[in-house]
Design a protein around this motif. Structure first.
Motif, PDB file in Angstrom:
ATOM      1  N   GLY A   1       0.818  -1.209   0.000  1.00 30.51           N
ATOM      2  CA  GLY A   1       0.000   0.000   0.000  1.00 30.51           C
ATOM      3  C   GLY A   1       0.850   1.257   0.000  1.00 30.51           C
ATOM      4  N   GLU A   2       1.915   1.249   0.813  1.00 30.42           N
ATOM      5  CA  GLU A   2       2.823   2.392   0.882  1.00 30.42           C
ATOM      6  C   GLU A   2       3.474   2.649  -0.471  1.00 30.42           C
ATOM      7  OE1 GLU A   2       5.790   3.155   4.285  1.00 30.42           O
ATOM      8  OE2 GLU A   2       7.081   2.482   2.620  1.00 30.42           O
ATOM      9  N   ALA A   3       3.925   1.589  -1.118  1.00 28.78           N
ATOM     10  CA  ALA A   3       4.580   1.729  -2.427  1.00 28.78           C
ATOM     11  C   ALA A   3       3.623   2.321  -3.457  1.00 28.78           C
ATOM     12  CB  ALA A   3       5.096   0.374  -2.895  1.00 28.78           C
ATOM     13  N   LEU A   4       2.357   1.926  -3.387  1.00 27.03           N
ATOM     14  CA  LEU A   4       1.353   2.462  -4.314  1.00 27.03           C
ATOM     15  C   LEU A   4       1.159   3.965  -4.106  1.00 27.03           C
ATOM     16  CD1 LEU A   4      -1.363  -0.355  -4.098  1.00 27.03           C
ATOM     17  CD2 LEU A   4       0.034   0.204  -6.108  1.00 27.03           C
ATOM     18  N   VAL A   5       1.116   4.381  -2.840  1.00 24.76           N
ATOM     19  CA  VAL A   5       0.912   5.798  -2.528  1.00 24.76           C
ATOM     20  C   VAL A   5       2.097   6.636  -3.008  1.00 24.76           C
ATOM     21  CG1 VAL A   5       0.692   7.474  -0.641  1.00 24.76           C
ATOM     22  CG2 VAL A   5      -0.634   5.352  -0.590  1.00 24.76           C
TER      23      VAL A   5
END
Length: 553
Positions: A165-169
């Motif tokens: 999720g962090e990488a997507l953001v």
């Protein structure tokens, strides 16, 4: 500031622990009107919220609640419509072992938030991540920095999906003008937490917080919840600043701490001590705990189908409790202007005060003395045999062991053994008193007379123990004589039979069998009182009265 009524921010997972503090802070700062999104159909305020900033903001229209599941794309789009900023804080409980749940919320839910932000022209997105995204569950981290890569394999589903999720953001930064960043708060604590402190207190009440896993020197970064909320505001303000500040702040992740590393077990001790519980003192080597955990897990694999509950401790949790986990907040300070607004000790003080209802004093008043404590007179004997004062218990055991080895094993009678003890003590004290103040460069501290005196407190405790035992016995005889409590009669007869058996034993058998049993049996009975009483109720004839089982005199 502009017209607050026309400027809205959205807080997903807005009824969570950290999110409540962020919502309150956003309302107080009066930069945005706040839209609170969570999965519940309606918002239910606690008394302090109803009377506080949130209740007032909801009534005045400066805050509103929307029911939203981040996994539902249409609901996400409705919630994001018209907002300028999204604080994406929604996430499942990290302790739940459910990969599908974590993936659907932390990855798919985050994709939905990003899609809504880019389509609806939301200007800023701040994602609440976690330091666990760089932790492999095996090796500790000292002064961790943001450039650390994600591990090849995470230790649980929550960590791996949070990292995704962090990488997507971070990747979404710049799409349709959207500015993003990620906040990684380390070990959050504070008022309103329904997990950490309540779980710690529950373990202390069950006698499970007497032990330190490892050497007790592992360092941790704990972060007071208001500082975490403040970090989110700092991130949003930095992204909104424009120019070089926004460019440096956007598309990055930031570790957030109190900037005051502390020993993990000292932090635990400060909370327990503040609430009136005993500090953990007994150190267990990590390799011993690992052996136990692996054995329990193996048993679980065999007995799970027969109803055995999944063990709480896992190898990765043992590592978490015994390794170093500290992180640098330099980058957050440099690019977001973050500095803690509440020092660690002040945060601890506020936290302890907020959980006064969980204190040992309140618990003892509600529960009353245990049956084991009543049986032992609820005094110094109870403190020793029930392990309430670990130092006193171990000292007593050491003295008894020394007495056993030196006077019981050789076959002395009780009178001879006691006389020999007094002779040795007298010789030691005589020689000790004759020694000079200093010997070979070492100072010799003289034993004061007060050390041999019985204090008022000790005499009162001893007297109360005797009186309590006597009154308890008298009450039992009174009830037995009425003929209305067969269970009490059964227990009294059994107790007298046990005392009769003990009385017929040799001194050596008493020391080698009865005393070790007493140090274990009373402690186990106090911890598992309800289960043991329930067992006796199930095996004894149904005609026996249950009165004494339920009494706690």
């Amino acid at each position: 500031m502009g017209d607050v009524d026309d400027r809205w921010c959205l807080v997903t997972g807005g009824r969570g622990f950290v999110a409540r503090h962020l919502v309150d802070m956003l309302i107080r700062y009066d930069i945005y009107s706040v839209r609170i999104a969570d999965v519940a159909p309606v918002i239910e305020l606690e008394t302090y919220e109803e009377k506080g900033n949130l209740g007032q903001a909801l009534r005045s229209g400066h805050a509103e609640y929307v029911s939203m599941d981040v996994r539902n794309k249409s609901q996400v789009f409705r919630a994001c419509d018209g907002v300028e900023v999204v604080f994406h804080m929604a996430a499942p409980d990290s302790s739940i072992d459910n990969h599908q749940l974590h993936y659907s919320v932390n990855v798919h839910g985050t994709k939905n938030i990003i899609d809504a932000c880019t389509v609806l022209h939301v200007k800023r997105l701040i994602f609440t991540s976690s330091p666990c995204v760089v932790f492999d569950g095996k090796r500790g981290i000292i002064d961790g920095y943001e450039a650390m890569p994600y591990p090849a394999k995470h230790y649980n589903s929550y960590s791996s999906t949070k990292a995704e999720g962090e990488a997507l953001v971070i990747k979404a930064n710049g799409i349709n003008g959207l500015l993003t960043c990620c906040i990684r708060p380390s070990s959050v604590f504070g008022p309103g937490d329904k997990s950490f402190v309540p779980s710690l207190v529950s373990a202390a009440r069950a006698g499970k917080m007497k032990f330190i896993i490892g050497n007790g020197k592992n360092m941790y970064d704990f972060t007071y919840v208001e500082n975490v909320a403040h970090a989110h505001v700092c991130a949003e303000r930095a992204l909104a600043s424009g120019g070089t500040v926004s460019k440096r702040a956007a598309g990055e992740a930031y570790f957030i701490t109190n900037m005051e590393p502390i020993r993990f077990w000292e932090f635990m001790s400060l909370i327990l001590d503040g609430l009136g519980y005993e500090r953990p003192k007994i150190k267990i080597p990590v390799f011993v705990m690992m052996l136990i955990v692996h054995l329990v897990q193996r048993l679980y694999q065999i007995l799970a189908s027969y109803g055995m509950e999944e063990p709480q401790l896992t190898p990765s949790r043992i590592t978490l409790l015994s390794c170093n986990r500290t992180f640098s907040s330099f980058k957050a300070n440099d690019r977001l202007g973050y500095r803690p607004i509440v020092p660690l000790q002040e945060g601890l003080k506020r936290t302890i005060e907020s959980y006064s209802d969980l204190s040992a004093e309140v618990f003892l008043k509600m529960k009353g003395p245990s049956k084991a404590a009543v049986c032992l007179g609820n005094g110094i004997v109870a403190n020793i045999l029930l392990w309430r004062d670990t130092k006193l218990t171990f000292s007593t055991m050491l003295i008894l062991f020394g007495f056993y080895v030196n006077f019981v094993v050789p076959g002395y009678t009780m009178i001879t053994a006691i006389c020999n003890v007094f002779i040795i003590a007298s010789v030691f004290l005589f020689i000790h008193r004759k020694l000079p103040e200093k010997l070979m460069g070492f100072s010799i501290e003289k034993i004061s007379e007060s050390k041999f005196q019985i204090t008022d407190r000790m005499s009162r405790e001893t007297a109360l123990s005797v009186v309590s035992l006597w009154n308890n016995a008298a009450y039992s005889l009174k009830v037995i004589s009425s003929g209305n409590d067969s269970m009490l009669f059964f227990k009294t007869a059994l107790s007298l039979s046990i005392f009769s058996l003990i009385g017929s034993m040799s001194l050596q058998s008493f020391f080698s069998k009865v005393l070790p049993f007493a140090f274990i049996a009373f402690y186990i009975y106090e911890q598992k009182e309800e289960e043991i009483d329930a067992f006796f109720q199930s095996v004894l004839p149904p005609g026996l009265s249950q009165k004494s089982m339920n009494k706690n005199e």
